[in-house]
Scaffold this motif. Structure first.
Motif, mmCIF file in Angstrom:
data_model
loop_
_atom_site.group_PDB
_atom_site.id
_atom_site.type_symbol
_atom_site.label_atom_id
_atom_site.label_comp_id
_atom_site.label_asym_id
_atom_site.label_seq_id
_atom_site.Cartn_x
_atom_site.Cartn_y
_atom_site.Cartn_z
ATOM 1 N N ALA A 52 0.814 -1.219 0.000
ATOM 2 C CA ALA A 52 0.000 0.000 0.000
ATOM 3 C C ALA A 52 0.843 1.263 0.000
ATOM 4 O O ALA A 52 0.406 2.319 -0.463
ATOM 5 C CB ALA A 52 -0.938 -0.009 1.208
ATOM 6 N N SER A 53 2.058 1.175 0.484
ATOM 7 C CA SER A 53 2.953 2.332 0.514
ATOM 8 C C SER A 53 3.775 2.467 -0.759
ATOM 9 O O SER A 53 4.579 3.405 -0.899
ATOM 10 C CB SER A 53 3.902 2.230 1.717
ATOM 11 N N GLY A 54 3.610 1.513 -1.675
ATOM 12 C CA GLY A 54 4.361 1.549 -2.928
ATOM 13 C C GLY A 54 5.726 0.918 -2.845
ATOM 14 O O GLY A 54 6.504 0.986 -3.796
ATOM 15 N N ALA A 55 6.027 0.295 -1.703
ATOM 16 C CA ALA A 55 7.328 -0.362 -1.538
ATOM 17 C C ALA A 55 7.254 -1.811 -2.016
ATOM 18 O O ALA A 55 6.218 -2.469 -1.880
ATOM 19 C CB ALA A 55 7.745 -0.324 -0.071
ATOM 20 N N TYR A 56 8.359 -2.302 -2.569
ATOM 21 C CA TYR A 56 8.405 -3.686 -3.026
ATOM 22 C C TYR A 56 8.429 -4.636 -1.835
ATOM 23 O O TYR A 56 9.064 -4.377 -0.819
ATOM 24 C CB TYR A 56 9.647 -3.922 -3.880
ATOM 25 N N CYS A 85 -4.177 -7.162 -14.524
ATOM 26 C CA CYS A 85 -3.089 -7.093 -13.548
ATOM 27 C C CYS A 85 -3.025 -5.743 -12.840
ATOM 28 O O CYS A 85 -3.194 -4.691 -13.465
ATOM 29 C CB CYS A 85 -1.747 -7.354 -14.227
ATOM 30 N N ASP A 86 -2.750 -5.790 -11.551
ATOM 31 C CA ASP A 86 -2.453 -4.579 -10.799
ATOM 32 C C ASP A 86 -1.064 -4.740 -10.192
ATOM 33 O O ASP A 86 -0.272 -5.566 -10.642
ATOM 34 C CB ASP A 86 -3.524 -4.304 -9.737
ATOM 35 N N SER A 87 -0.751 -3.984 -9.163
ATOM 36 C CA SER A 87 0.595 -4.028 -8.585
ATOM 37 C C SER A 87 0.838 -5.259 -7.722
ATOM 38 O O SER A 87 1.956 -5.505 -7.285
ATOM 39 C CB SER A 87 0.846 -2.769 -7.745
ATOM 40 N N VAL A 88 -0.228 -6.061 -7.512
ATOM 41 C CA VAL A 88 -0.103 -7.238 -6.657
ATOM 42 C C VAL A 88 -0.297 -8.541 -7.434
ATOM 43 O O VAL A 88 0.462 -9.492 -7.283
ATOM 44 C CB VAL A 88 -1.115 -7.176 -5.487
ATOM 45 N N SER A 89 -1.328 -8.588 -8.290
ATOM 46 C CA SER A 89 -1.651 -9.843 -8.962
ATOM 47 C C SER A 89 -2.482 -9.596 -10.216
ATOM 48 O O SER A 89 -2.847 -8.452 -10.528
ATOM 49 C CB SER A 89 -2.427 -10.770 -8.013
#
Length: 370
Positions: free
Chosen positions: A65-69, A134-138
């Motif tokens: 949620a913070s944009g960190a990997y 697809c989003d940043s998670v899946s």
């Protein structure tokens, strides 16, 4: 003719091989049927399609949620292998079945994603726009074509569901032009992740991939077979026009082109030579089948599939190979047609392409698994 409950898979496989390899005798000592008749019979003997499925494809490293990997649960081995988070973020894998009991591990990989065009895969079953959700998670809604190798094998039940761990690599990000170090770190991540799935009851690992996915599964097989802790496990590998980078000596490929003996007139189909015996010094319980066309993937790039060879030096023109542990068959089809025979060839040729790619691998596998 399709496989029916009244025909065992061994009987079906025997019939398939008779038609594909030997023909049908008109009588004792009689003539073989014509090429056209044999071709029609071979095309009619198709393995049944499976059921379409929808799966979730997860990123091995995602953005929180913070944009960190952050490493995704179960995929920590990829980050531990040292590839950059930016590289790992594009690797997306669907663990379609993950039972507690794992007698077999099955991993299939699509080829390199260059654009949305032509990235559908006859191996994994994904469509060309599989990553639209697809989003940043899946990627939560990846549909798998029932005609694909993955879904056909799932329906055949040779590796029974409930006892088979099935993973589909929708994007390995194992890109042809990446440097050797990045590729090795990606391979190491896959190997660590795969080895973590092995259980005391695991007896078989089946790896399949097309194009760059074909090169990936060959390199995974190298690493897995080198691990003496896995000596009791059978490793099966299916490569569909697998592409390794010859300028990096990837998989031992080098600048000697072996011409395709059945290439269409006026083409320059061929494959980069590699001494696969040297690449796989430990070959017990190892079984590899490579279907190769050798069309240049993009014009004037030198990007093409690999070919093993049996002589002291590579021949100018190849032949089909069968060394027991390694089998190779040349086909006349284009690179994309081998990677997905359901979308690329014309309707009049589709059945033959399927027979010589997807179904040929199933026939080969059926003859080898217990």
């Amino acid at each position: 003719m399709v496989l029916t409950p009244g025909i065992s898979r061994r009987v079906f496989s025997w019939m398939n091989r008779v038609l594909l390899l030997g023909g049908v005798l008109a009588g004792c000592g009689g003539p073989l049927e014509s090429d056209g008749a044999l071709e029609a019979q071979a095309q009619a003997l198709a393995y049944p399609s499976g059921a379409s499925r929808t799966v979730v494809s997860r990123r091995v490293v995602y953005k929180n949620a913070s944009g960190a990997y952050q490493a995704a649960a179960g995929f920590e081995h990829f980050r531990a292998a040292g590839a950059s988070d930016g590289t790992l973020h594009d690797i997306r894998i669907a663990e379609a079945d993950a039972p507690g009991v794992r007698e077999a591990l099955v991993v299939m990989s699509a080829g390199q994603k260059i654009s949305s065009s032509g990235h559908s895969s006859g191996v994994t079953g994904q469509s060309s726009n599989w990553d639209a959700s697809c989003d940043s998670v899946s990627c939560p809604n990846v549909s798998l074509d029932g005609r694909s190798l993955a879904m056909k094998l799932d329906t055949l039940g040779w590796f029974p569901r409930g006892k088979t761990w099935l993973a589909l690599v929708n994007d390995s990000n194992f890109n042809h032009l990446d440097d050797s170090d990045t590729k090795q770190r990606i391979v190491n991540g896959f190997v660590g992740w795969l080895q973590a799935q092995v259980r005391p009851e695991t007896r078989s690992i089946y790896l399949a991939g097309s194009s760059r996915g074909g090169c990936l599964v060959m390199r995974l097989a190298q690493a897995l077979r080198a691990n003496t802790a896995l000596d009791g496990i059978n490793i099966y590998v299916s490569s569909f026009d697998g592409v390794c980078r010859n300028s990096q000596d990837e998989l031992g490929t080098f600048d000697s082109k072996i011409n395709n003996p059945v290439r269409p007139w006026g083409t320059f189909y061929g494959a980069w030579a590699t001494n696969l015996t040297a690449q796989f010094p430990r070959r017990d319980r190892l079984h590899i089948f490579h279907v190769v066309g050798g069309q240049e993937v993009a014009p004037a790039t030198g990007i093409r599939a690999f070919s093993g060879y049996a002589s002291a030096t590579p021949p100018s023109t190849g032949t089909n190979l069968d060394w027991g542990w390694y089998k190779q068959t040349w086909v006349k089809w284009k690179h994309k047609e081998i990677g997905n025979p359901y979308t690329e060839p014309g309707a009049s040729e589709q059945a033959q392409v399927v027979s010589e790619t997807i179904d040929a691998h199933l026939t080969w596998l059926d003859a080898r698994i217990p």
